[in-house]
Motif scaffolding. Structure first.
Motif, mmCIF file in Angstrom:
data_model
loop_
_atom_site.group_PDB
_atom_site.id
_atom_site.type_symbol
_atom_site.label_atom_id
_atom_site.label_comp_id
_atom_site.label_asym_id
_atom_site.label_seq_id
_atom_site.Cartn_x
_atom_site.Cartn_y
_atom_site.Cartn_z
ATOM 1 N N ALA A 70 -2.373 -10.370 -5.326
ATOM 2 C CA ALA A 70 -2.534 -10.619 -6.770
ATOM 3 C C ALA A 70 -1.341 -11.436 -7.272
ATOM 4 C CB ALA A 70 -2.612 -9.289 -7.520
ATOM 5 N N PRO A 71 -1.422 -12.005 -8.464
ATOM 6 C CA PRO A 71 -0.267 -12.724 -9.009
ATOM 7 C C PRO A 71 0.959 -11.801 -9.105
ATOM 8 C CG PRO A 71 -2.221 -13.214 -10.301
ATOM 9 C CD PRO A 71 -2.592 -12.117 -9.349
ATOM 10 N N ALA A 72 2.078 -12.263 -8.585
ATOM 11 C CA ALA A 72 3.313 -11.467 -8.583
ATOM 12 C C ALA A 72 3.989 -11.541 -9.946
ATOM 13 C CB ALA A 72 4.255 -11.962 -7.506
ATOM 14 N N THR A 73 4.456 -10.397 -10.427
ATOM 15 C CA THR A 73 5.156 -10.335 -11.713
ATOM 16 C C THR A 73 6.480 -9.584 -11.609
ATOM 17 O OG1 THR A 73 3.925 -8.337 -12.283
ATOM 18 C CG2 THR A 73 3.026 -10.431 -13.066
ATOM 19 N N VAL A 74 6.760 -8.995 -10.460
ATOM 20 C CA VAL A 74 7.950 -8.158 -10.284
ATOM 21 C C VAL A 74 8.667 -8.561 -9.003
ATOM 22 C CG1 VAL A 74 8.783 -5.789 -9.978
ATOM 23 C CG2 VAL A 74 6.799 -6.226 -11.428
ATOM 24 N N VAL A 75 9.996 -8.599 -9.040
ATOM 25 C CA VAL A 75 10.787 -8.770 -7.826
ATOM 26 C C VAL A 75 11.275 -7.383 -7.429
ATOM 27 C CG1 VAL A 75 12.840 -9.792 -6.791
ATOM 28 C CG2 VAL A 75 11.464 -11.124 -8.395
ATOM 29 N N ASN A 76 10.798 -6.920 -6.298
ATOM 30 C CA ASN A 76 11.159 -5.599 -5.797
ATOM 31 C C ASN A 76 12.281 -5.733 -4.776
ATOM 32 O OD1 ASN A 76 10.734 -2.720 -5.292
ATOM 33 N ND2 ASN A 76 9.954 -3.377 -3.311
ATOM 34 N N HIS A 77 13.192 -4.773 -4.768
ATOM 35 C CA HIS A 77 14.206 -4.702 -3.724
ATOM 36 C C HIS A 77 13.604 -3.871 -2.598
ATOM 37 C CE1 HIS A 77 16.707 -5.652 -7.256
ATOM 38 N NE2 HIS A 77 17.435 -6.306 -6.384
ATOM 39 N N ARG A 78 13.398 -4.493 -1.427
ATOM 40 C CA ARG A 78 12.778 -3.782 -0.292
ATOM 41 C C ARG A 78 13.552 -2.504 0.030
ATOM 42 N NH1 ARG A 78 12.424 -9.264 2.112
ATOM 43 N NH2 ARG A 78 10.243 -9.883 1.883
ATOM 44 N N VAL A 79 14.859 -2.655 0.133
ATOM 45 C CA VAL A 79 15.736 -1.495 0.330
ATOM 46 C C VAL A 79 16.346 -1.213 -1.030
ATOM 47 C CG1 VAL A 79 17.788 -0.615 1.501
ATOM 48 C CG2 VAL A 79 16.234 -2.173 2.698
ATOM 49 N N CYS A 98 3.060 -7.405 -7.418
ATOM 50 C CA CYS A 98 2.424 -7.254 -8.732
ATOM 51 C C CYS A 98 2.862 -5.909 -9.326
ATOM 52 C CB CYS A 98 0.908 -7.321 -8.599
ATOM 53 S SG CYS A 98 0.177 -5.984 -7.640
ATOM 54 N N ALA A 99 2.691 -5.761 -10.619
ATOM 55 C CA ALA A 99 3.106 -4.527 -11.299
ATOM 56 C C ALA A 99 2.375 -3.292 -10.764
ATOM 57 C CB ALA A 99 2.933 -4.663 -12.801
ATOM 58 N N PRO A 100 1.033 -3.342 -10.524
ATOM 59 C CA PRO A 100 0.373 -2.142 -10.006
ATOM 60 C C PRO A 100 0.927 -1.685 -8.648
ATOM 61 C CG PRO A 100 -1.260 -3.628 -10.917
ATOM 62 C CD PRO A 100 0.046 -4.371 -10.911
ATOM 63 N N CYS A 101 1.227 -2.627 -7.763
ATOM 64 C CA CYS A 101 1.804 -2.234 -6.465
ATOM 65 C C CYS A 101 3.211 -1.676 -6.648
ATOM 66 C CB CYS A 101 1.838 -3.423 -5.507
ATOM 67 S SG CYS A 101 0.234 -3.874 -4.834
ATOM 68 N N HIS A 102 4.012 -2.307 -7.499
ATOM 69 C CA HIS A 102 5.381 -1.844 -7.718
ATOM 70 C C HIS A 102 5.410 -0.476 -8.374
ATOM 71 C CE1 HIS A 102 9.229 -1.559 -9.947
ATOM 72 N NE2 HIS A 102 9.709 -2.013 -8.810
ATOM 73 N N ASN A 103 4.608 -0.295 -9.416
ATOM 74 C CA ASN A 103 4.658 0.950 -10.182
ATOM 75 C C ASN A 103 3.893 2.083 -9.523
ATOM 76 O OD1 ASN A 103 6.105 -0.550 -12.006
ATOM 77 N ND2 ASN A 103 4.372 -0.904 -13.343
ATOM 78 N N GLY A 104 3.087 1.781 -8.530
ATOM 79 C CA GLY A 104 2.314 2.818 -7.848
ATOM 80 C C GLY A 104 2.933 3.195 -6.514
ATOM 81 N N PRO A 105 2.438 2.593 -5.423
ATOM 82 C CA PRO A 105 2.877 3.024 -4.091
ATOM 83 C C PRO A 105 4.358 2.796 -3.793
ATOM 84 C CG PRO A 105 1.384 1.131 -3.940
ATOM 85 C CD PRO A 105 1.388 1.578 -5.360
ATOM 86 N N ILE A 106 4.933 1.702 -4.294
ATOM 87 C CA ILE A 106 6.350 1.431 -3.987
ATOM 88 C C ILE A 106 7.240 2.477 -4.644
ATOM 89 C CG2 ILE A 106 8.247 -0.194 -4.329
ATOM 90 C CD1 ILE A 106 6.180 -2.461 -4.040
ATOM 91 N N GLN A 107 7.032 2.747 -5.927
ATOM 92 C CA GLN A 107 7.851 3.742 -6.623
ATOM 93 C C GLN A 107 7.624 5.134 -6.056
ATOM 94 O OE1 GLN A 107 10.275 3.151 -9.073
ATOM 95 N NE2 GLN A 107 9.953 1.090 -8.294
ATOM 96 N N SER A 108 6.395 5.449 -5.688
ATOM 97 C CA SER A 108 6.110 6.761 -5.099
ATOM 98 C C SER A 108 6.873 6.935 -3.792
ATOM 99 C CB SER A 108 4.612 6.918 -4.841
ATOM 100 O OG SER A 108 3.912 6.936 -6.057
#
Length: 114
Positions: A70-79, A98-108
């Motif tokens: 999906a269109p990316a909207t967030v830069v996540n720090h892998r570590v 994307c925000a749904p991936c960042h706010n869902g599985p990554i944050q969990s």
């Protein structure tokens, strides 16, 4: 299709399956407010105008979420950097999501104890 029966909340109210009781909603809101009160603001955690400029440049080059496309909207720090400035600014530690991936599985995954 069978449904689960209602349950008894700790406060004594009968609550439908999959629904939070008002006392649970209130407790969660209080817990989140305590956390937010103790947490430094975004600027104090390193997310300054310099970060926003670097983030926008990174997202201009990496337009798709690395997880779902999906269109990316967030830069996540892998570590998770946890305040380490070298890790925070290391572009090899960044990924566009994307925000749904960042706010869902990554944050969990970050919240799970190791």
């Amino acid at each position: 299709m069978p449904t689960r029966p209602p349950r008894l909340c700790g406060c004594g109210l009968v609550v439908a399956s999959g629904v939070q009781c008002a006392c649970q909603i209130k407790r969660n809101a209080e817990r989140k407010a305590r956390h937010d009160r103790d947490r430094p603001n975004a600027n104090a955690r390193g997310y300054s105008s310099k970060w926003r400029e670097a983030r926008n440049g990174f997202l201009a080059k990496h337009t798709k979420c690395v997880r779902c496309g999906a269109p990316a909207t967030v830069v996540n720090h892998r570590v998770p950097h946890k305040g380490d400035k070298r890790l925070f600014w290391s572009r090899s530690n960044w990924e566009a999501v994307c925000a749904p991936c960042h706010n869902g599985p990554i944050q969990s995954a970050e919240k799970k104890p190791r």
